[in-house]
Design an enzyme around this catalytic site. Structure first.
Site, mmCIF file in Angstrom:
data_model
loop_
_atom_site.group_PDB
_atom_site.id
_atom_site.type_symbol
_atom_site.label_atom_id
_atom_site.label_comp_id
_atom_site.label_asym_id
_atom_site.label_seq_id
_atom_site.Cartn_x
_atom_site.Cartn_y
_atom_site.Cartn_z
ATOM 1 N N LYS A 45 -0.499 39.254 43.770
ATOM 2 C CA LYS A 45 -0.915 39.423 42.383
ATOM 3 C C LYS A 45 0.185 38.899 41.461
ATOM 4 O O LYS A 45 1.322 38.663 41.882
ATOM 5 C CB LYS A 45 -1.209 40.895 42.091
ATOM 6 N N TYR A 277 21.736 38.026 17.005
ATOM 7 C CA TYR A 277 21.324 38.373 15.647
ATOM 8 C C TYR A 277 21.997 39.644 15.118
ATOM 9 O O TYR A 277 21.718 40.067 14.003
ATOM 10 C CB TYR A 277 19.806 38.556 15.611
#
Length: 392
Positions: A45, A277
């Site tokens: 998966k 940031y």
């Protein structure tokens, strides 16, 4: 070899090397650790845990896997279109709009109620094909599966439909992912009661499975599963050499994926320059840095990674600040001669050092199996033995 991701090697600045030979060795090791005759289903998966569903599925098919497991119908159809003919079990029961898909694409379907079984049988009848069905039973994990009180009715609804073939009975053990060897034992005992119910009703299918990768290294669970009469296991993370918890399988499994990127720029942060940031990331001194074209859109774990390292020229290079969406900064103060084009290793070995998915998971707070879920910019390159296959 064909696939979905292609790219010229010279233009690639971030890539993952997938060692299919290691994948085959891991499957062999897992088989050796199981009782004779146990079927092994490979869980592929989420694009084979980021390794590439088509190439990995085809390789496992060559290696003699007994079947594959995916999460939903779309994943199963993708594998069929990739040329995979092995049995494929879909974990999620089909939606009403998907009821014809198991018959049309020869996918094994999960059902958890008699109503689901009847609806699937009607669709299979209309398609004129027989569908293999696995019944999932709820043993305490998130409510998934048929209630144990309803199990006989569900099994009978499947067995009584000519267009359905009762192929399997299974559950999933959440407790096995905990820190203790007996984690999941209570769930497995409840599954044993369900198996007894099916056996007493004459409705026990040939495939009975409860153990996944993390449980294979826990003798209490493997012994209990053998006493119950389990005939198959589902292996996902272990196939890729990823250990999900302490006490995971002791078998000598090898990582299948390594992740690398090229240094695109070497520069310096001046005192007070910020590395991300946040003002708190200001450099206290002049700091040589390497810029890598690999950010949290390429490796989602980087969004949460603090205090990480990568390898350049065989030496650890600390990640500065928090990575950006498509790049990161690495402190190369202690590494001389770093140049654009140098290879950096984010997962894997370089020189005497090695970074594993488990290391990254511990730092980022993610499950180890989530670490290889890479973004679409990262090209996959497949190797089998000493030969490198086509880039995908």
């Amino acid at each position: 070899m064909t696939g979905t991701r292609t790219g010229r090697r010279g233009s690639t600045t971030a890539w993952a090397d997938i060692d299919l030979h290691a994948l085959g060795r891991n499957l062999d090791q897992l088989r050796r650790g199981l009782p004779p005759g146990q079927a092994v289903f490979g869980v592929v998966k989420a694009d084979a845990y980021g390794h590439g569903g088509g190439p990995v599925g085809r390789a496992l098919q060559r290696f003699g896997i007994d079947g594959l497991v995916v999460a939903d119908m779309g994943e199963g159809i993708t594998l069929r279109r990739a040329g995979i003919t092995a049995p494929i079990l879909v974990i999620d029961p089909p939606l009403p709009s998907q009821l014809r898909l198991p018959a049309l694409h020869r996918l094994g379907a999960t059902v958890t109620s008699a109503a689901e079984a009847r609806a699937l049988a009607t669709a299979a009848n209309r398609a004129g094909r027989t569908v293999d069905v696995h019944v999932r039973v709820n043993t305490g994990f998130a409510g998934f599966g048929a209630p144990r009180a309803d199990l006989t009715d569900v099994l009978a609804a499947v067995a009584g439909a000519p267009a359905l073939r009762l192929e399997g009975l299974y559950t999933h053990l959440s407790g096995a992912y905990g820190p203790y060897e007996d984690g999941g034992l209570a769930e497995l005992e409840r599954f044993g009661e369900a198996v007894d119910t099916a056996r007493s009703a004459g409705l026990l299918p040939p495939l009975v499975h409860a153990l996944s990768s993390v449980a294979l290294g826990r003798p209490l669970l493997t012994g209990a599963a053998a006493r119950i009469g389990c005939t198959a296991v589902r292996c996902g993370a272990a196939l890729f050499g990823i250990r999900m918890a302490d006490g995971d399988t002791p078998l000598p499994l090898a990582p299948v994926m390594s992740v690398k990127a090229r240094v695109t720029r070497v520069m310096a942060l001046e005192p007070g320059d910020v590395a991300d940031y946040a003002a708190a990331s200001a450099a206290p001194r002049r700091t040589p840095v390497a810029v890598l074209p690999f950010g949290f859109s390429d490796g989602h774990h980087l969004h949460r990674l603090a205090g990480g390292v990568l390898l350049i020229r065989g030496r650890p290079a600390p990640v500065l600040g928090r990575p950006f969406m498509s790049s990161l900064l690495a402190d190369v103060t202690d590494i001389t001669g770093v140049q654009p084009g140098d290879e950096a290793v984010l997962i894997g070995r370089q020189g005497e050092h090695r970074i594993t998915a488990e290391d990254i998971a511990a730092r980022s707070g993610l499950r180890p199996s989530a670490v290889p879920l890479l973004g679409p910019r990262v090209v996959r390159r497949y190797r089998s033995s000493a030969r490198e296959d086509q880039t995908e």
